[in-house]
Design an enzyme around this catalytic site. Structure first.
Site, PDB file in Angstrom:
ATOM      1  N   GLU A  52       0.835  -1.202   0.000  1.00 32.14           N
ATOM      2  CA  GLU A  52       0.000   0.000   0.000  1.00 32.14           C
ATOM      3  C   GLU A  52       0.869   1.253   0.000  1.00 32.14           C
ATOM      4  O   GLU A  52       2.017   1.226   0.470  1.00 32.14           O
ATOM      5  CB  GLU A  52      -0.890  -0.012   1.259  1.00 32.14           C
ATOM      6  CG  GLU A  52      -1.820   1.180   1.374  1.00 32.14           C
ATOM      7  CD  GLU A  52      -2.929   0.988   2.395  1.00 32.14           C
ATOM      8  OE1 GLU A  52      -2.837   0.042   3.200  1.00 32.14           O
ATOM      9  OE2 GLU A  52      -3.887   1.782   2.380  1.00 32.14           O
ATOM     10  N   ASN A 199     -12.331  -1.049  -1.241  1.00 31.96           N
ATOM     11  CA  ASN A 199     -11.623  -1.650  -0.105  1.00 31.96           C
ATOM     12  C   ASN A 199     -12.374  -1.310   1.170  1.00 31.96           C
ATOM     13  O   ASN A 199     -12.677  -0.127   1.414  1.00 31.96           O
ATOM     14  CB  ASN A 199     -10.198  -1.082  -0.011  1.00 31.96           C
ATOM     15  CG  ASN A 199      -9.502  -1.514   1.268  1.00 31.96           C
ATOM     16  OD1 ASN A 199      -9.077  -2.658   1.387  1.00 31.96           O
ATOM     17  ND2 ASN A 199      -9.411  -0.611   2.247  1.00 31.96           N
ATOM     18  N   GLU A 200     -12.656  -2.310   1.959  1.00 36.21           N
ATOM     19  CA  GLU A 200     -13.329  -2.098   3.255  1.00 36.21           C
ATOM     20  C   GLU A 200     -14.411  -1.021   3.116  1.00 36.21           C
ATOM     21  O   GLU A 200     -14.437  -0.029   3.857  1.00 36.21           O
ATOM     22  CB  GLU A 200     -12.310  -1.752   4.356  1.00 36.21           C
ATOM     23  CG  GLU A 200     -11.334  -2.884   4.587  1.00 36.21           C
ATOM     24  CD  GLU A 200     -10.430  -2.737   5.807  1.00 36.21           C
ATOM     25  OE1 GLU A 200     -10.486  -1.702   6.496  1.00 36.21           O
ATOM     26  OE2 GLU A 200      -9.656  -3.686   6.072  1.00 36.21           O
ATOM     27  N   TYR A 276      -7.044  -9.288  10.735  1.00 35.32           N
ATOM     28  CA  TYR A 276      -5.722  -9.129  11.347  1.00 35.32           C
ATOM     29  C   TYR A 276      -5.699  -9.815  12.705  1.00 35.32           C
ATOM     30  O   TYR A 276      -6.706  -9.837  13.414  1.00 35.32           O
ATOM     31  CB  TYR A 276      -5.401  -7.645  11.536  1.00 35.32           C
ATOM     32  CG  TYR A 276      -5.077  -6.942  10.232  1.00 35.32           C
ATOM     33  CD1 TYR A 276      -3.793  -7.003   9.701  1.00 35.32           C
ATOM     34  CD2 TYR A 276      -6.045  -6.234   9.527  1.00 35.32           C
ATOM     35  CE1 TYR A 276      -3.475  -6.361   8.505  1.00 35.32           C
ATOM     36  CE2 TYR A 276      -5.740  -5.594   8.328  1.00 35.32           C
ATOM     37  CZ  TYR A 276      -4.454  -5.666   7.830  1.00 35.32           C
ATOM     38  OH  TYR A 276      -4.144  -5.045   6.644  1.00 35.32           O
ATOM     39  N   GLU A 332      -6.129  -9.146   3.015  1.00 30.74           N
ATOM     40  CA  GLU A 332      -5.378  -8.466   4.080  1.00 30.74           C
ATOM     41  C   GLU A 332      -5.406  -9.369   5.303  1.00 30.74           C
ATOM     42  O   GLU A 332      -6.484  -9.689   5.815  1.00 30.74           O
ATOM     43  CB  GLU A 332      -5.985  -7.107   4.441  1.00 30.74           C
ATOM     44  CG  GLU A 332      -5.666  -6.032   3.435  1.00 30.74           C
ATOM     45  CD  GLU A 332      -6.089  -4.636   3.880  1.00 30.74           C
ATOM     46  OE1 GLU A 332      -6.013  -4.333   5.081  1.00 30.74           O
ATOM     47  OE2 GLU A 332      -6.507  -3.860   2.996  1.00 30.74           O
ATOM     48  N   GLN A 381       2.070  -6.242   5.372  1.00 36.10           N
ATOM     49  CA  GLN A 381       2.279  -5.836   3.997  1.00 36.10           C
ATOM     50  C   GLN A 381       3.697  -6.206   3.574  1.00 36.10           C
ATOM     51  O   GLN A 381       4.500  -6.613   4.412  1.00 36.10           O
ATOM     52  CB  GLN A 381       2.053  -4.354   3.868  1.00 36.10           C
ATOM     53  CG  GLN A 381       0.619  -3.930   4.217  1.00 36.10           C
ATOM     54  CD  GLN A 381       0.310  -2.489   3.798  1.00 36.10           C
ATOM     55  OE1 GLN A 381       1.095  -1.801   3.176  1.00 36.10           O
ATOM     56  NE2 GLN A 381      -0.880  -2.020   4.186  1.00 36.10           N
TER      57      GLN A 381
HETATM   58  O1  AHR Z   1      -3.088  -2.650   6.043  1.00 35.28           O
HETATM   59  C1  AHR Z   1      -3.400  -1.473   6.686  1.00 35.28           C
HETATM   60  C2  AHR Z   1      -4.883  -1.104   6.575  1.00 35.28           C
HETATM   61  O2  AHR Z   1      -5.657  -2.051   7.231  1.00 35.28           O
HETATM   62  C3  AHR Z   1      -5.459  -1.081   5.186  1.00 35.28           C
HETATM   63  O3  AHR Z   1      -5.204   0.114   4.527  1.00 35.28           O
HETATM   64  C4  AHR Z   1      -6.915  -1.237   5.444  1.00 35.28           C
HETATM   65  O4  AHR Z   1      -7.602  -1.814   4.363  1.00 35.28           O
HETATM   66  C5  AHR Z   1      -6.964  -2.080   6.685  1.00 35.28           C
HETATM   67  O5  AHR Z   1      -7.871  -1.615   7.612  1.00 35.28           O
END
Ligand code: AHR
Length: 528
Positions: A52, A199-200, A276, A332, A381
């Site tokens: 990103e 995205n999201e 995450y 992600e 990332q």
């Molecule tokens: O990876 C960091 C951020 O986490 C990304 O930009 C977003 O899509 C997610 O919330």
């Protein structure tokens, strides 16, 4: 030393051994594998990456500019390209993330001096020179031998802007946009393997309801396309819709229900999922250095939730798509720790330890076990951000323990899943129970069997006894990744603290035995 002293020392040694007893024993785990029974393909796209426009992920991590004293090819770091080529990175997602819904591609094309400086309001409000834009991303993709996964701007862009971006990248005909690309030095159309539509969108991508997003998705899917003649037919670009980022299934219900009712005019091929590992919850607070077994156990326990999360979402997808036409794309994932002290908190800088490497192997194994539906993933990332493969500081570069897991897993790209029947056992630490062992087996295109074993136990080795039917093999060799402590890291000063070392197993009459070290990841090939 007199007799009494010797006796005293021996007693102390004995008492230490008794009190620390478990440290000196090892456990046994038995695997039963029938190599003739194969499952789903483990798509190579499961080993994708995410880069990103965030912190030093692109700028400094990949892009240093053609005038930099850091060795580069057309502005792209040579050391980083060399390291990434080893991983056979199948795809790279760019430009975001949350940044994608603020990105206006036109600002990042043409002569560098004429590109406007903008603010990266998604990540710290820093000035973005836009010197890394579409043509630089495509150059990077080509240099590392990967495929482009672009996320188009749904939040603050328009279908027209996204359609023109795709036309700029992929049109072979002499349209005005294709001529502009040619004028920028790229006469041939680019290939774009994947396109994410937003995205999201339930949060940073515009805080939309699922129904509102669905209406946008239909429009973008219908009007934003890939024009490259080489991508018509079986090699067509896959369109990926925004999916869930939370265990609840309402979003997935709405989008998949919409998909089931789609007509010829729109479609999508993948549903994205973000998850995450944030062991203490938001905001992330676990340290990425200087932690002990308690944090290690808590983090691994927390990451294993991925399996349940996938199951919940897959159950909904199965309802609307029993043929599994739509892939689940975990674009992600990774561990999100507290930012390193002294770093810009918006840049999401963290170290990467042996713990994080073990966490990567656990997630990759989960994805492989779900390979009939999970056909792509992108760790967050690639460089200098979150659970990175690579860390850089000006001219310095170091690869992380997670990098080595990706390297060791290369043989699993496009392999075929083979089930392992085993009881993983348990390990208890600080009130947390973890499976002692995790494992993955798969056959590559040549029919060779590959075996991965993760020993989660921070202290004890595990004796693996694998009974393997349906295959003849004479030897087994490979590599183990471990280090003295769960928080061992590679640094610029000590880049080889956590590196794989060779390992071999003993093989006798269809049985393989080996001892895997505590807190380790091992990958073996069974040689005919
Ligand atoms: O990876 C960091 C951020 O986490 C990304 O930009 C977003 O899509 C997610 O919330």
């Amino acid at each position: 030393m007199n007799f009494h002293k010797i006796r005293f020392v021996l007693c102390i040694c004995f008492l230490l051994m008794v009190s620390a007893g478990p440290l000196f024993t090892q456990e046994n785990v038995h695997f039963l594998i029938d190599a003739s029974k194969t499952g789903a393909k483990i798509d190579r796209n499961l080993f994708g990456q995410f880069a990103e426009n965030l912190g030093h992920g692109l700028y400094e991590g990949i892009w240093v500019g053609p005038d930099s004293p850091i060795p580069n090819t057309r502005g792209i770091r040579k050391d980083v390209v060399t390291a990434l080529r080893v991983l056979k990175v199948p795809n790279v997602r760019w430009p975001g993330g949350c940044f994608a819904d603020q990105y206006h591609w036109r600002k990042g094309i043409g002569p560098a001096a004429q590109r406007p400086a903008t603010l990266n309001s998604a990540w710290g409000g820093v000035v973005d020179t836009n010197s890394f834009g579409t043509d630089e991303f495509m150059d990077f993709i080509q240099q590392i031998g990967s495929q482009a996964y672009v996320s188009v701007n749904v939040g603050s862009g328009t279908p027209q802007e996204a359609a023109e971006w795709l036309e700029y990248m992929t049109a072979a005909q002499h349209t005005a946009l294709a001529k502009e690309r040619t004028a920028n030095g790229h006469p041939d159309p680019y290939k774009v393997g994947f396109m994410g539509i937003g995205n999201e969108s339930w949060s940073c991508g515009g805080d939309m309801t699922a129904d509102y997003y669905l209406s946008q998705l239909k429009i973008y899917s219908r009007f934003v396309g890939n024009l490259n003649p080489a991508q018509i037919g079986p090699n067509h670009m896959l369109k990926i819709a925004v999916g869930p980022g939370f265990p609840e299934t309402e979003w997935t219900e709405a989008v998949m229900k919409g998909w089931k009712q789609h007509d010829w005019s729109w479609d999508f091929d993948g549903l994205s999922l973000h998850w995450y590992t944030v062991p203490n919850g938001w905001p992330p607070s676990t340290p990425s250095t200087g932690f002990g077994v308690e944090d290690y156990s808590k983090t691994l326990k927390s990451t294993l939730f991925m399996d349940e999360f996938l199951r919940k979402q897959e159950a909904v997808m199965d309802k609307y798509d029993p043929e599994k036409k739509v892939a689940l794309v975990v674009d992600e994932w990774g561990v999100w720790h507290a930012s390193l002290p002294g770093s810009n908190p918006s840049f999401l800088v963290q170290q990467n330890s042996l713990r994080d490497a073990i966490l990567a192997s656990l997630n990759l194994n989960i994805f492989a076990r779900h390979a009939d539906r999970v056909r792509m993933s992108n760790i967050a990332q690639m460089i200098n951000v979150l659970q990175a493969m690579i860390l850089t500081d000006k001219e310095k570069m170091v690869v992380t323990p997670t990098y080595y897991v990706y390297k060791m897993y290369v043989p699993f790209q496009d392999s075929t899943f083979v089930a392992i029947d085993f009881d993983p056992g348990t390990v208890h630490r600080n009130g947390i129970t973890l499976p002692r062992v995790d494992a993955l087996a798969a056959k590559d295109a040549s029919g060779k069997l590959w075996l991965e074993i993760t020993n989660l136990d921070p202290d004890k080795p595990v004796e693996i006894d694998a009974e393997i039917n349906g295959l003849t093999f004479k030897s087994a060799k490979g590599e183990t990744l471990t280090a003295p402590a769960v928080d061992s890291i590679n640094t610029f000063a000590k880049p080889s603290a956590v590196v794989p070392k060779p390992v071999s197993a003993s093989v006798k009459g269809g049985r393989l035995t080996l001892t895997v070290e505590p807190k380790s990841v091992t990958v073996l090939s069974l040689e005919p």
